[in-house]
Design a protein around this motif. Structure first.
Motif, PDB file in Angstrom:
ATOM      1  N   TYR A 113       0.805  -1.222   0.000  1.00  0.00           N
ATOM      2  CA  TYR A 113       0.000   0.000   0.000  1.00  0.00           C
ATOM      3  C   TYR A 113       0.842   1.276   0.000  1.00  0.00           C
ATOM      4  O   TYR A 113       0.351   2.349  -0.349  1.00  0.00           O
ATOM      5  N   LYS A 114       2.132   1.166   0.355  1.00  0.00           N
ATOM      6  CA  LYS A 114       2.997   2.352   0.324  1.00  0.00           C
ATOM      7  C   LYS A 114       3.148   2.919  -1.086  1.00  0.00           C
ATOM      8  O   LYS A 114       3.484   4.092  -1.256  1.00  0.00           O
ATOM      9  N   ALA A 115       2.908   2.066  -2.102  1.00  0.00           N
ATOM     10  CA  ALA A 115       3.061   2.507  -3.495  1.00  0.00           C
ATOM     11  C   ALA A 115       1.898   3.376  -3.969  1.00  0.00           C
ATOM     12  O   ALA A 115       1.965   3.979  -5.045  1.00  0.00           O
ATOM     13  N   ILE A 116       0.822   3.438  -3.190  1.00  0.00           N
ATOM     14  CA  ILE A 116      -0.320   4.296  -3.510  1.00  0.00           C
ATOM     15  C   ILE A 116       0.001   5.723  -3.096  1.00  0.00           C
ATOM     16  O   ILE A 116       0.571   5.927  -2.030  1.00  0.00           O
ATOM     17  N   PRO A 117      -0.291   6.761  -3.883  1.00  0.00           N
ATOM     18  CA  PRO A 117      -1.097   6.802  -5.094  1.00  0.00           C
ATOM     19  C   PRO A 117      -0.289   6.699  -6.382  1.00  0.00           C
ATOM     20  O   PRO A 117      -0.855   6.893  -7.468  1.00  0.00           O
TER      21      PRO A 117
ATOM     22  N   ALA B  30      -2.695   6.215   1.867  1.00  0.00           N
ATOM     23  CA  ALA B  30      -3.456   5.251   1.076  1.00  0.00           C
ATOM     24  C   ALA B  30      -4.949   5.393   1.335  1.00  0.00           C
ATOM     25  O   ALA B  30      -5.778   5.297   0.424  1.00  0.00           O
ATOM     26  N   ARG B  31      -5.285   5.651   2.602  1.00  0.00           N
ATOM     27  CA  ARG B  31      -6.698   5.797   2.953  1.00  0.00           C
ATOM     28  C   ARG B  31      -7.300   7.038   2.304  1.00  0.00           C
ATOM     29  O   ARG B  31      -8.388   6.995   1.725  1.00  0.00           O
ATOM     30  N   SER B  32      -6.597   8.158   2.394  1.00  0.00           N
ATOM     31  CA  SER B  32      -7.160   9.420   1.908  1.00  0.00           C
ATOM     32  C   SER B  32      -7.160   9.524   0.391  1.00  0.00           C
ATOM     33  O   SER B  32      -8.069  10.133  -0.191  1.00  0.00           O
ATOM     34  N   GLN B  33      -6.163   8.921  -0.268  1.00  0.00           N
ATOM     35  CA  GLN B  33      -6.033   9.105  -1.713  1.00  0.00           C
ATOM     36  C   GLN B  33      -6.528   7.913  -2.525  1.00  0.00           C
ATOM     37  O   GLN B  33      -6.553   7.981  -3.754  1.00  0.00           O
ATOM     38  N   PHE B  34      -6.903   6.833  -1.851  1.00  0.00           N
ATOM     39  CA  PHE B  34      -7.393   5.681  -2.594  1.00  0.00           C
ATOM     40  C   PHE B  34      -8.599   5.021  -1.926  1.00  0.00           C
ATOM     41  O   PHE B  34      -9.694   5.003  -2.478  1.00  0.00           O
ATOM     42  N   THR B  35      -8.405   4.501  -0.726  1.00  0.00           N
ATOM     43  CA  THR B  35      -9.449   3.686  -0.111  1.00  0.00           C
ATOM     44  C   THR B  35     -10.746   4.456   0.094  1.00  0.00           C
ATOM     45  O   THR B  35     -11.815   4.038  -0.367  1.00  0.00           O
ATOM     46  N   THR B  36     -10.671   5.585   0.790  1.00  0.00           N
ATOM     47  CA  THR B  36     -11.886   6.346   1.093  1.00  0.00           C
ATOM     48  C   THR B  36     -12.589   6.851  -0.161  1.00  0.00           C
ATOM     49  O   THR B  36     -13.819   6.681  -0.294  1.00  0.00           O
TER      50      THR B  36
ATOM     51  N   ALA C 208      -6.250  -5.888   8.241  1.00  0.00           N
ATOM     52  CA  ALA C 208      -5.352  -6.240   7.146  1.00  0.00           C
ATOM     53  C   ALA C 208      -5.202  -5.041   6.208  1.00  0.00           C
ATOM     54  O   ALA C 208      -6.128  -4.228   6.077  1.00  0.00           O
ATOM     55  N   PRO C 209      -4.051  -4.874   5.577  1.00  0.00           N
ATOM     56  CA  PRO C 209      -3.865  -3.748   4.649  1.00  0.00           C
ATOM     57  C   PRO C 209      -4.961  -3.698   3.582  1.00  0.00           C
ATOM     58  O   PRO C 209      -5.289  -4.729   2.979  1.00  0.00           O
ATOM     59  N   LEU C 210      -5.534  -2.526   3.380  1.00  0.00           N
ATOM     60  CA  LEU C 210      -6.588  -2.276   2.391  1.00  0.00           C
ATOM     61  C   LEU C 210      -7.841  -3.115   2.636  1.00  0.00           C
ATOM     62  O   LEU C 210      -8.629  -3.356   1.721  1.00  0.00           O
ATOM     63  N   ALA C 211      -8.044  -3.552   3.876  1.00  0.00           N
ATOM     64  CA  ALA C 211      -9.225  -4.353   4.199  1.00  0.00           C
ATOM     65  C   ALA C 211     -10.527  -3.573   3.966  1.00  0.00           C
ATOM     66  O   ALA C 211     -11.572  -4.178   3.721  1.00  0.00           O
ATOM     67  N   ALA C 212     -10.471  -2.253   4.022  1.00  0.00           N
ATOM     68  CA  ALA C 212     -11.682  -1.449   3.834  1.00  0.00           C
ATOM     69  C   ALA C 212     -12.261  -1.637   2.434  1.00  0.00           C
ATOM     70  O   ALA C 212     -13.480  -1.505   2.238  1.00  0.00           O
ATOM     71  N   ILE C 213     -11.408  -1.932   1.463  1.00  0.00           N
ATOM     72  CA  ILE C 213     -11.886  -2.181   0.103  1.00  0.00           C
ATOM     73  C   ILE C 213     -12.721  -3.465   0.080  1.00  0.00           C
ATOM     74  O   ILE C 213     -13.849  -3.491  -0.430  1.00  0.00           O
ATOM     75  N   TYR C 214     -12.167  -4.515   0.634  1.00  0.00           N
ATOM     76  CA  TYR C 214     -12.897  -5.784   0.738  1.00  0.00           C
ATOM     77  C   TYR C 214     -14.208  -5.582   1.482  1.00  0.00           C
ATOM     78  O   TYR C 214     -15.267  -6.059   1.063  1.00  0.00           O
ATOM     79  N   GLU C 215     -14.144  -4.882   2.598  1.00  0.00           N
ATOM     80  CA  GLU C 215     -15.312  -4.717   3.458  1.00  0.00           C
ATOM     81  C   GLU C 215     -16.436  -3.972   2.750  1.00  0.00           C
ATOM     82  O   GLU C 215     -17.625  -4.296   2.926  1.00  0.00           O
ATOM     83  N   ALA C 216     -16.103  -2.991   1.911  1.00  0.00           N
ATOM     84  CA  ALA C 216     -17.138  -2.231   1.209  1.00  0.00           C
ATOM     85  C   ALA C 216     -17.930  -3.126   0.258  1.00  0.00           C
ATOM     86  O   ALA C 216     -19.168  -3.072   0.220  1.00  0.00           O
ATOM     87  N   TYR C 217     -17.221  -3.957  -0.496  1.00  0.00           N
ATOM     88  CA  TYR C 217     -17.921  -4.862  -1.417  1.00  0.00           C
ATOM     89  C   TYR C 217     -18.665  -5.956  -0.657  1.00  0.00           C
ATOM     90  O   TYR C 217     -19.738  -6.408  -1.096  1.00  0.00           O
ATOM     91  N   ARG C 218     -18.120  -6.385   0.481  1.00  0.00           N
ATOM     92  CA  ARG C 218     -18.813  -7.387   1.287  1.00  0.00           C
ATOM     93  C   ARG C 218     -20.169  -6.862   1.745  1.00  0.00           C
ATOM     94  O   ARG C 218     -21.183  -7.565   1.681  1.00  0.00           O
ATOM     95  N   LYS C 219     -20.189  -5.618   2.189  1.00  0.00           N
ATOM     96  CA  LYS C 219     -21.441  -5.014   2.640  1.00  0.00           C
ATOM     97  C   LYS C 219     -22.443  -4.912   1.496  1.00  0.00           C
ATOM     98  O   LYS C 219     -23.625  -5.249   1.646  1.00  0.00           O
ATOM     99  N   LEU C 220     -21.989  -4.440   0.348  1.00  0.00           N
ATOM    100  CA  LEU C 220     -22.889  -4.268  -0.784  1.00  0.00           C
ATOM    101  C   LEU C 220     -23.451  -5.596  -1.274  1.00  0.00           C
ATOM    102  O   LEU C 220     -24.596  -5.670  -1.728  1.00  0.00           O
TER     103      LEU C 220
END
Length: 316
Positions: free
Chosen positions: A207-211, A285-291, A232-244
């Motif tokens: 995730y350090k390579a983002i953005p 990573a959170r501010s420029q990609f995940t969120t 886990a790194p970038l788990a918020a991405i997984y979690e968003a699709y899991r919810k949907l």
């Protein structure tokens, strides 16, 4: 667009996320799931999930005795070999995109699906993290060795050249490989690989390579599976699709490891650069990609832009 994955019971939460996230961005996707150790309950769960989300999916039965006859590995199950069966299991198709069940698709894959392979047997992304001893064994440099988590197969050419059998023969002759299926594929197809941009198989721990790199596919390699570790790194991405998707698998409730948490707090209070860099890269990573990505897909879903359609089985 033909998407293939493989799973045993251990990877079902990730597989469901892969199916839903891929369809969210690719309405023409048709899925084939290689059964590499799925229980009857898991197969029923996948079928119900697919029907509920209008996913065109079909489960293919692998020859488990054949998979079990290949070299054992203490880190992975024989499911890792399932991708070698794709040319045989899909004789009606000349091309397929294979994606590991611990990956989440967050982009349109039409570029990946339509790109010319220029006579190569497959396309993949450089791994970049394999130990030198493994590279020496297969006689491939780090700048040529690809990760097998996302692959574009020329199935017609694999069948014509009997490539899968050649990989099996290499495996049987090289039983000490650390990454058996991956290294065997690399050894056999070297010189016949089209190299893809890192964004098509982006390792979550990187995730350090983002953005600088914006992922199209997030691959949760290693032990940090987001259905097991909520931090886990970038788990918020997984979690968003899991919810949907309405997945039947809840968010994990793991607590931070006390020793690790204590070490981090001490490191931050003592102004150690290592720990502050982790905080910085995580926040970036959170501010420029995940969120932004989570906000985008939630907005699309609420506006009905996912364009649901009637489910139908994959063509035979």
């Amino acid at each position: 667009m033909i998407i293939v994955s493989a799973s045993d019971d251990n990877f079902v939460p990730g597989l469901l996320n892969l199916l839903y996230s891929t369809l969210f961005h690719n309405k023409d996707a048709e899925f084939y799931i290689i059964d590499a150790g799925l229980s009857a309950a898991s197969i029923d769960l996948i079928a119900r999930f697919s029907s509920r989300n209008n996913i065109r999916s079909q489960i293919l039965l692998a020859d488990k005795s054949h998979l079990a006859s290949l070299p054992k590995n203490p880190y992975w199950t024989s499911a890792m070999y399932a991708r070698l069966l794709i040319p045989q299991l899909l004789p009606q198709h000349d091309r397929a995109i294979y994606i590991d069940a611990d990956a989440t698709v967050i982009s349109d894959l039409s570029e990946l699906w339509s790109m010319p392979l220029d006579g190569n047997l497959l396309a993949g992304v450089l791994d970049g993290s394999v130990h030198q001893s493994e590279l020496d064994h297969v006689k491939i440099g780090n700048d040529r060795y690809i990760n097998s988590g996302v692959l574009v197969f020329d199935l017609a050419q694999w069948r014509k050249e009997n490539t899968a059998q050649k990989v099996v023969e290499y495996l049987l002759a090289n039983t000490e490989l650390i990454f058996p299926d991956q290294s065997a594929i690399n050894a056999v197809v070297q010189g016949r690989v089209k190299f893809l941009d890192r964004r098509w198989n982006f390792f979550s721990w990187n995730y350090k390579a983002i953005p600088g790199i914006i992922p199209a596919i997030v691959h949760y390699t290693g032990n940090n599976k987001p259905w097991q570790k909520r931090r886990a790194p970038l788990a918020a991405i997984y979690e968003a699709y899991r919810k949907l998707s309405g997945s039947d698998f809840p968010r994990p409730r793991d607590l931070p490891e006390f020793t690790k948490a204590r070490r981090t707090v001490v490191g931050l209070l003592s102004l150690r650069p290592k720990h502050w860099k982790i905080v910085y890269y995580t926040a970036r990573a959170r501010s420029q990609f995940t969120t932004p990505h989570v906000r985008e897909i939630m907005a699309r879903a609420s506006q009905g832009n996912e364009s649901p359609r009637e489910p139908r089985p994959c063509s035979d």
